[in-house]
Design a protein around this motif. Structure first.
Motif, short mmCIF file in Angstrom:
data_model
loop_
_atom_site.label_atom_id
_atom_site.label_comp_id
_atom_site.label_asym_id
_atom_site.label_seq_id
_atom_site.Cartn_x
_atom_site.Cartn_y
_atom_site.Cartn_z
N SER A 1 0.84 -1.19 0.00
CA SER A 1 0.00 0.00 0.00
C SER A 1 0.88 1.25 0.00
O SER A 1 1.92 1.30 0.65
N GLY A 2 0.45 2.26 -0.76
CA GLY A 2 1.19 3.51 -0.80
C GLY A 2 2.37 3.54 -1.76
O GLY A 2 3.09 4.53 -1.83
N LEU A 3 2.56 2.46 -2.51
CA LEU A 3 3.71 2.40 -3.43
C LEU A 3 3.33 2.69 -4.88
O LEU A 3 4.16 2.58 -5.78
N GLY A 4 2.07 3.03 -5.11
CA GLY A 4 1.65 3.44 -6.44
C GLY A 4 1.00 2.37 -7.29
O GLY A 4 0.57 2.67 -8.41
N TYR A 5 0.87 1.16 -6.79
CA TYR A 5 0.26 0.09 -7.61
C TYR A 5 -1.22 0.34 -7.84
O TYR A 5 -1.73 0.12 -8.93
N GLY A 6 -1.93 0.80 -6.81
CA GLY A 6 -3.34 1.13 -6.98
C GLY A 6 -3.53 2.27 -7.96
O GLY A 6 -4.39 2.22 -8.84
N LYS A 7 -2.72 3.32 -7.83
CA LYS A 7 -2.79 4.46 -8.75
C LYS A 7 -2.56 4.02 -10.19
O LYS A 7 -3.25 4.47 -11.10
N GLN A 8 -1.60 3.14 -10.39
CA GLN A 8 -1.30 2.67 -11.74
C GLN A 8 -2.49 1.90 -12.32
O GLN A 8 -2.85 2.09 -13.48
N LEU A 9 -3.10 1.05 -11.51
CA LEU A 9 -4.26 0.29 -12.00
C LEU A 9 -5.42 1.21 -12.36
O LEU A 9 -6.06 1.03 -13.40
#
Length: 165
Positions: A88-96
């Motif tokens: 969490s907080g590493l940008g994977y959600g944002k990228q998706l």
């Protein structure tokens, strides 16, 4: 933490890993959420669902359900977006989110809606829906109903109940 992560469309083979991820990301009360009512009885994977995977595990997953708003097609319901807590907080959600919305826009989707945290989703263009313009079945805080216009003026054109397509 540096991982080799690939973003790709979700497949039926990913469903077990996605199902295992969601309780770690959201806890046991997730099925009580209103958005789950809309998704009942619809396929678990749409053409807009994506996953982020490392060589040995699923890191994050995003689901989109094709919906009608006030009977009009052309909408998507975003969620859930689940990320392994340790990532969490590493940008994977944002990228998706960014990749899935770009794919939806290219496919002619007009609007994406969700029930969520405005400060997080505002970076993707989501805004609070005016009160009583768009609603979902069941209890939901109207201030958390957000929409992203994937086509200019879409938010003005959509009004009514969100239902599965």
């Amino acid at each position: 933490m540096s991982l080799e992560v690939t973003v790709r469309p979700a497949t039926p083979e990913d469903l077990a890993a996605i199902k295992a991820l969601q309780p770690r990301a959201f806890g046991p009360g997730r099925f009580a959420r209103t958005a789950y009512r809309i998704r009942e009885g619809v396929p678990l994977i749409s053409r807009f669902c994506l996953v982020a995977v490392s060589p040995d595990r699923l890191i994050a997953a995003i689901r989109f359900t094709e919906v009608r708003i006030g009977g009009e097609a052309g909408g998507l319901l975003l969620g859930p977006l689940a990320v392994e807590p340790e990532f969490s907080g590493l940008g994977y959600g944002k990228q998706l989110v960014a990749e899935a919305l770009a794919k939806a826009k290219a496919a002619g989707v007009q609007i994406a809606v969700l029930v969520g945290n405005e400060p997080y989703y505002a970076r993707f263009g989501f805004v609070r829906v005016p009160p009583s313009q768009i609603w979902l079945p069941g209890p939901v805080d109207p201030a958390r109903i957000l929409a992203d216009e994937l086509a200019p003026g879409a938010l003005q054109r959509y009004c009514g109940l969100v239902t599965a397509r």
